[in-house]
Design an enzyme around this catalytic site. Structure first.
Site, PDB file in Angstrom:
ATOM      1  N   GLY A 129     -12.834  -4.019   1.294  1.00 56.56           N
ATOM      2  CA  GLY A 129     -14.181  -3.484   1.494  1.00 56.56           C
ATOM      3  C   GLY A 129     -14.523  -2.463   0.423  1.00 56.56           C
ATOM      4  N   ARG A 134       0.830  -1.219   0.000  1.00 58.09           N
ATOM      5  CA  ARG A 134       0.000   0.000   0.000  1.00 58.09           C
ATOM      6  C   ARG A 134       0.860   1.262   0.000  1.00 58.09           C
ATOM      7  NH1 ARG A 134      -5.050  -1.732   3.891  1.00 58.09           N
ATOM      8  NH2 ARG A 134      -6.490  -2.173   2.204  1.00 58.09           N
ATOM      9  N   LYS A 151     -13.450  -9.392   8.472  1.00 55.21           N
ATOM     10  CA  LYS A 151     -14.389  -8.285   8.686  1.00 55.21           C
ATOM     11  C   LYS A 151     -15.819  -8.727   8.328  1.00 55.21           C
ATOM     12  CE  LYS A 151     -10.828  -4.780   7.990  1.00 55.21           C
ATOM     13  NZ  LYS A 151     -10.265  -3.746   7.120  1.00 55.21           N
ATOM     14  N   GLY A 163      -6.136  -5.298   1.477  1.00 56.78           N
ATOM     15  CA  GLY A 163      -4.766  -5.155   1.958  1.00 56.78           C
ATOM     16  C   GLY A 163      -4.161  -6.499   2.310  1.00 56.78           C
TER      17      GLY A 163
HETATM   18  N1  LIG Z   1     -10.376 -18.481  10.328  1.00 58.15           N
HETATM   19  C1  LIG Z   1      -9.929 -17.259  10.650  1.00 58.15           C
HETATM   20  N2  LIG Z   1      -9.977 -16.817  11.923  1.00 58.15           N
HETATM   21  C2  LIG Z   1      -9.511 -15.587  12.251  1.00 58.15           C
HETATM   22  N3  LIG Z   1      -8.961 -14.723  11.380  1.00 58.15           N
HETATM   23  C3  LIG Z   1      -8.898 -15.114  10.097  1.00 58.15           C
HETATM   24  C4  LIG Z   1      -9.364 -16.384   9.666  1.00 58.15           C
HETATM   25  N4  LIG Z   1      -9.154 -16.485   8.334  1.00 58.15           N
HETATM   26  C5  LIG Z   1      -8.573 -15.331   7.948  1.00 58.15           C
HETATM   27  N5  LIG Z   1      -8.395 -14.510   8.993  1.00 58.15           N
HETATM   28  C6  LIG Z   1      -7.718 -13.203   9.037  1.00 58.15           C
HETATM   29  O1  LIG Z   1      -8.367 -12.279   8.227  1.00 58.15           O
HETATM   30  C7  LIG Z   1      -7.464 -11.191   8.061  1.00 58.15           C
HETATM   31  C8  LIG Z   1      -7.766 -10.459   6.782  1.00 58.15           C
HETATM   32  O2  LIG Z   1      -9.111 -10.047   6.785  1.00 58.15           O
HETATM   33  P1  LIG Z   1      -9.653  -8.775   5.954  1.00 58.15           P
HETATM   34  O3  LIG Z   1      -9.095  -7.526   6.552  1.00 58.15           O
HETATM   35  O4  LIG Z   1     -11.126  -8.929   5.929  1.00 58.15           O
HETATM   36  O5  LIG Z   1      -9.014  -9.012   4.505  1.00 58.15           O
HETATM   37  P2  LIG Z   1      -8.583  -7.932   3.404  1.00 58.15           P
HETATM   38  O6  LIG Z   1      -7.612  -6.965   4.073  1.00 58.15           O
HETATM   39  O7  LIG Z   1      -7.941  -8.705   2.320  1.00 58.15           O
HETATM   40  O8  LIG Z   1      -9.858  -7.252   3.000  1.00 58.15           O
HETATM   41  C9  LIG Z   1      -6.063 -11.804   8.049  1.00 58.15           C
HETATM   42  O9  LIG Z   1      -5.256 -11.124   8.994  1.00 58.15           O
HETATM   43  C10 LIG Z   1      -6.322 -13.258   8.461  1.00 58.15           C
HETATM   44  O10 LIG Z   1      -5.411 -13.743   9.440  1.00 58.15           O
HETATM   45  O1  LIG Z   2      -7.655  -2.308   5.238  1.00 59.81           O
HETATM   46  C1  LIG Z   2      -8.612  -1.715   4.750  1.00 59.81           C
HETATM   47  O2  LIG Z   2      -9.676  -2.330   4.211  1.00 59.81           O
HETATM   48  P1  LIG Z   2      -9.702  -3.882   3.686  1.00 59.81           P
HETATM   49  O3  LIG Z   2      -9.241  -4.776   4.837  1.00 59.81           O
HETATM   50  O4  LIG Z   2     -11.165  -4.096   3.382  1.00 59.81           O
HETATM   51  O5  LIG Z   2      -8.830  -3.965   2.493  1.00 59.81           O
HETATM   52  C2  LIG Z   2      -8.662  -0.203   4.641  1.00 59.81           C
HETATM   53  O6  LIG Z   2      -7.449   0.385   5.080  1.00 59.81           O
HETATM   54  C3  LIG Z   2      -9.853   0.339   5.413  1.00 59.81           C
HETATM   55  O7  LIG Z   2      -9.694   0.052   6.780  1.00 59.81           O
HETATM   56  P2  LIG Z   2     -11.010  -0.101   7.713  1.00 59.81           P
HETATM   57  O8  LIG Z   2     -11.764  -1.322   7.244  1.00 59.81           O
HETATM   58  O9  LIG Z   2     -10.471  -0.234   9.116  1.00 59.81           O
HETATM   59  O10 LIG Z   2     -11.825   1.169   7.521  1.00 59.81           O
END
Ligand SMILES: Nc1ncnc2c1ncn2[C@@H]1O[C@H](COP(=O)(O)OP(=O)(O)O)[C@@H](O)[C@H]1O
Ligand SMILES: O=C(OP(=O)(O)O)[C@H](O)COP(=O)(O)O
Length: 399
Positions: free
Chosen positions: A380, A41, A206, A356
């Site tokens: 997101g 990023r 999330k 991310g």
């Molecule tokens: N079964 C699980 N239990 C807890 N955390 C998890 C699990 N599977 C994935 N994760 C966690 O989810 C996190 C990423 O989630 P998220 O922020 O939603 O993804 P992104 O950043 O790609 O949008 C990673 O740090 C990963 O360790």
């Molecule tokens: O990591 C982010 O989103 P992402 O995990 O959905 O890629 C962005 O920096 C937004 O962070 P936020 O979901 O805490 O508002």
């Protein structure tokens, strides 16, 4: 889309002007050492920053990191990011130890033309994420005082109605940065009539953020594969025991209703890697998804699920993937994410990876980034963009 761009701002001339850049420098940090584990990023915003410094602007960068609760919290300091940003830019980045206080004011005042400052984490201030318009406005006024113009290059945060994203652009001449423009350009390929079959893979942690998106995407997609921390609330909704796995109890009912209305499009894990503890060296084994022992925590999808998901991805013409399939940061629980990432990388579909952590996973697993159609910096944000929603950060640039 009537959005002014960085090139428009550069054409006006920025030499000697203070340009406030909202970036998404929310990078993953190692829990023990605090080191940056993936700088994707930071790299993604370099084209915008270099263009501005090259044109002689005084560049003031602001960002969030993690989810601190409106007050300073050292574990979420952007200081390490300032160091890495400086290395990548090949120039010192002046770091302000607060966001809009005395340190920020003196750092910005001291900037010479072509220099860069980074303000401390926006979310150390209640006003940044407040739902109260007046509270957000007061913080936005303070931030806007640091710029003569505003550039939004924080694609990962354009779905947030936060002061730095939504309220500051109303106070300054505003343009979209290079990253935001490129993301919107590529993702718009998925909003019209994506080539079918269109398969979306969702994971990560999330959960509640993404349930609304599932609802909106269901009519558009042919298949929706759910793994990662997302899947346990769905498994619970099916009546299964999920032990101490990630669960959003208040969302179980929503998941049940989504499953009922999904016309069989939603595919859930059939096996799960369950561990004794949330730890890299925890004892673990593969168990059926409908039989997770009560004291265990599900940290990855199992091999049978990887095979089933791979079969569902076969023949897809469009694939969107957001959210790791397991806790890939721990090698013992990275197999599911690797299996799905490798399948997507080999696919002949138009493939987009968003988020991310998902992008970080692709790099951490040593996969070739060029085997994906696009790697988005926003999870997101890209999901909500695909949903066809008006994103607060984009709408603010249109005004
Ligand atoms: N079964 C699980 N239990 C807890 N955390 C998890 C699990 N599977 C994935 N994760 C966690 O989810 C996190 C990423 O989630 P998220 O922020 O939603 O993804 P992104 O950043 O790609 O949008 C990673 O740090 C990963 O360790
Ligand atoms: O990591 C982010 O989103 P992402 O995990 O959905 O890629 C962005 O920096 C937004 O962070 P936020 O979901 O805490 O508002």
């Amino acid at each position: 889309m009537s959005i002014r761009t960085l090139d428009d701002l550069l054409a006006e001339g920025v030499s000697g002007r203070r340009v406030l850049v909202r970036a998404d420098l929310n990078v993953p940090l190692d829990k023990q050492s605090g080191d940056i584990t993936d700088d994707g990023r930071i790299r993604a915003v370099l084209p915008t920053l270099s263009a501005l410094t090259g044109a002689g602007a005084k560049v003031v960068v602001c960002s969030h990191l993690g989810r601190p609760k409106g007050a300073p919290d050292p574990q979420f300091s952007l200081r390490p990011v300032a160091g890495r940003l400086g290395e990548l830019l090949g120039a010192r980045v002046h770091f302000a130890t607060d966001t809009v206080g005395e340190s920020a004011r003196s750092t910005v005042d001291a900037l010479a033309d072509g220099e860069v400052a980074l303000l401390e984490n926006l979310r150390f201030n209640k006003g940044e994420t407040s739902k109260d318009d007046t509270e957000r406005a007061a913080f936005a006024d303070q931030l806007a005082a640091f710029g003569d113009a505003y550039v939004d290059d924080a694609f990962g945060a354009v779905h947030r109605r936060h002061a730095s994203v939504h309220d500051v652009p109303a106070r300054l001449p505003h343009v979209a940065g290079r990253l935001v423009l490129r993301e919107v350009e590529v993702l718009s390929r998925l909003t019209g009539e994506p080539e079918r079959p269109y398969v979306v893979v969702l994971g990560g942690s999330k959960v509640s953020d993404k349930l609304a998106v599932i609802e909106a995407l269901l009519p558009t997609v042919d298949r929706l594969l759910i793994g990662g921390g997302m899947c346990f609330t769905f498994l619970k909704a099916q009546g299964h025991e999920v032990g101490s796995s990630l669960l959003e109890e208040e969302m179980v009912e929503t998941c049940r209703s989504l499953l009922e209305r999904s016309e069989g499009k939603i595919m859930l894990p059939v096996d799960v890697v369950a561990a004794d503890a949330f730890a890299p060296d925890a004892a673990h084994d593969t168990v059926p998804a409908d039989g997770i022992p009560s004291k265990r925590v599900g940290l990855d999808i199992g091999p049978e699920t990887v095979a089933g998901f791979a079969a569902a991805l076969k023949g897809a013409r469009t694939i969107f993937w957001n959210g790791p399939m397991g806790v890939f940061e721990m090698p013992a629980f990275a197999h599911g994410t690797r299996g799905i990432a490798e399948t997507i990388a080999k696919s002949e579909a138009f493939t987009v990876v968003g988020g991310g952590d998902s992008a970080a996973a692709v790099r951490a697993l040593g996969l070739d980034e060029s085997s994906f159609g696009h790697i988005s910096t926003g999870g997101g944000a890209s999901l909500e963009y695909l949903e066809g929603k008006t994103l607060p950060g984009i709408a603010a640039l249109e005004n």
